[in-house]
Design a protein around this motif. Structure first.
Motif, PDB file in Angstrom:
ATOM      1  N   ALA A 166      43.002  39.687  34.412  1.00  0.00           N
ATOM      2  CA  ALA A 166      43.971  39.426  35.491  1.00  0.00           C
ATOM      3  C   ALA A 166      43.327  38.631  36.516  1.00  0.00           C
ATOM      4  N   ASP A 167      41.908  39.089  36.613  1.00  0.00           N
ATOM      5  CA  ASP A 167      41.135  38.387  38.042  1.00  0.00           C
ATOM      6  C   ASP A 167      40.912  37.054  37.638  1.00  0.00           C
ATOM      7  N   PRO A 168      41.266  35.857  38.586  1.00  0.00           N
ATOM      8  CA  PRO A 168      40.924  34.613  38.126  1.00  0.00           C
ATOM      9  C   PRO A 168      39.499  34.232  38.274  1.00  0.00           C
ATOM     10  N   GLN A 169      38.766  35.165  39.371  1.00  0.00           N
ATOM     11  CA  GLN A 169      37.271  34.830  39.479  1.00  0.00           C
ATOM     12  C   GLN A 169      36.617  35.232  38.078  1.00  0.00           C
ATOM     13  N   ILE A 170      37.149  36.254  37.444  1.00  0.00           N
ATOM     14  CA  ILE A 170      36.594  36.375  36.134  1.00  0.00           C
ATOM     15  C   ILE A 170      36.729  35.548  35.146  1.00  0.00           C
ATOM     16  N   ARG A 171      38.194  34.849  34.990  1.00  0.00           N
ATOM     17  CA  ARG A 171      38.473  33.949  34.185  1.00  0.00           C
ATOM     18  C   ARG A 171      37.613  32.562  34.308  1.00  0.00           C
ATOM     19  N   GLU A 172      37.435  32.499  35.759  1.00  0.00           N
ATOM     20  CA  GLU A 172      36.516  31.212  35.838  1.00  0.00           C
ATOM     21  C   GLU A 172      35.035  31.384  35.385  1.00  0.00           C
ATOM     22  N   GLY A 173      34.594  32.478  35.718  1.00  0.00           N
ATOM     23  CA  GLY A 173      33.200  32.826  35.023  1.00  0.00           C
ATOM     24  C   GLY A 173      33.228  32.619  33.469  1.00  0.00           C
ATOM     25  N   ALA A 174      34.270  33.111  32.887  1.00  0.00           N
ATOM     26  CA  ALA A 174      34.468  33.054  31.522  1.00  0.00           C
ATOM     27  C   ALA A 174      34.370  31.690  30.849  1.00  0.00           C
ATOM     28  N   ALA A 175      34.953  30.674  31.574  1.00  0.00           N
ATOM     29  CA  ALA A 175      35.085  29.511  31.159  1.00  0.00           C
ATOM     30  C   ALA A 175      33.824  28.924  31.378  1.00  0.00           C
ATOM     31  N   GLN A 176      32.923  29.059  32.261  1.00  0.00           N
ATOM     32  CA  GLN A 176      31.584  28.668  32.733  1.00  0.00           C
ATOM     33  C   GLN A 176      30.706  29.188  31.316  1.00  0.00           C
TER      34      GLN A 176
END
Length: 218
Positions: A166-176
Motif C-alpha cells: 500500500a505504501d508507494p515508497q515501498i513499491r518504488e523500492g521494490a521496483a529498484q
C-alpha cells in the motif's frame, strides 16, 4: 673406542687461545641477538594476525559504519573478523543504533551471501516495527535492494509481493530491487506492473529498472 684426531684447523694453540675465545664469544653474541630478533618478529607477526575478540570486532565495525562517507568494502569487512556477518545482523536490527549506522550495516550484508543474511533480510522486509515510520521505510528499502543484489533470483518472489504494498515508497523500492536482480523473471514482473502502477514516481522507478536491465542485456 677409536678416537678421531682433531683436524689441524680445529686445533687451538696456546698462543692464539685468547683471540679464538674472543671470536667465539662474539659469534655467539651475534647469533643470540639474531635469534632474539627472529623470535620478536614472529611474535609481533602473530599478534598482528590475532583475530579480534567479539567486542573488539563490534567496536571496529560500528566505527567503520559510522563514517560520514561510508562505502562497502569487502576486504575491510572480512578483515574485521570471523563474526562480521553475525554482528552486521545484530547492528542492523538494533533499535538503539543510529538509523544511518543500521542502514550502512544492511548495505554491508551484500558481502555476506549466507543463509543467515538471507533469512534476516526476508524478515526485515516485513518487520512490523519498521512499518509506517520514515526511518523504518528507509531500512526496508535498503533491505530490499541488498536482498535483490545479493540473492538475485532467490529474492524475486518476495520482492514481487512488495510491488503490491500500500505504501508507494515501498513499491518504488521494490521496483529498484527487482531491477537489481537482473533476472528474466524480474523483467517480466516489471513489464506487467508498469501500465497498472497509479503513482508517477513509482512508474518512473519501474521504467528505469527495465531500461537498466535492457542496457545490461545488449
Amino acid at each position: 673406542m677409536p678416537v678421531t684426531a682433531p683436524h689441524a684447523s680445529d686445533r687451538v694453540t696456546p698462543t692464539h687461545g685468547t683471540k679464538m675465545s674472543h671470536t667465539h664469544r662474539l659469534r655467539t653474541a651475534i647469533m643470540t641477538a639474531l635469534a632474539g630478533a627472529l623470535v620478536l618478529s614472529v611474535t609481533v607477526d602473530a599478534e598482528a594476525r590475532r583475530p579480534l575478540h567479539e567486542k573488539e570486532q563490534r567496536a571496529t565495525l560500528v566505527s567503520l559504519l559510522s563514517a560520514h562517507e561510508f562505502q562497502v568494502n569487502e576486504g575491510i569487512l572480512r578483515a574485521i573478523g570471523p563474526d562480521t556477518n553475525r554482528l552486521l545482523v545484530h547492528v542492523s536490527s538494533d533499535p538503539n543504533m543510529r538509523p544511518s549506522i543500521r542502514q550502512n550495516a544492511v548495505r554491508s550484508l551484500v558481502v555476506f551471501r549466507s543463509e543467515r543474511t538471507q533469512r534476516f533480510l526476508q524478515t526485515m522486509l516485513y518487520d512490523p516495527d519498521l512499518s509506517g515510520t520514515p526511518h523504518g521505510t528507509i531500512l526496508r528499502r535498503q533491505a530490499m535492494l541488498t536482498y535483490g543484489t545479493a540473492f538475485r533470483g532467490k529474492a524475486v518472489s518476495a520482492l514481487a509481493h512488495l510491488a503490491r504494498d500500500a505504501d508507494p515508497q515501498i513499491r518504488e523500492g521494490a521496483a529498484q530491487a527487482l531491477g537489481a536482480t537482473g533476472t528474466e523473471a524480474a523483467r517480466r514482473i516489471l513489464d506487467a506492473w508498469l501500465p497498472h502502477e497509479p503513482e508517477l514516481f513509482v512508474r518512473l522507478a519501474v521504467d528505469r529498472a527495465l531500461e537498466a536491465m535492457r542496457r545490461i542485456a545488449r
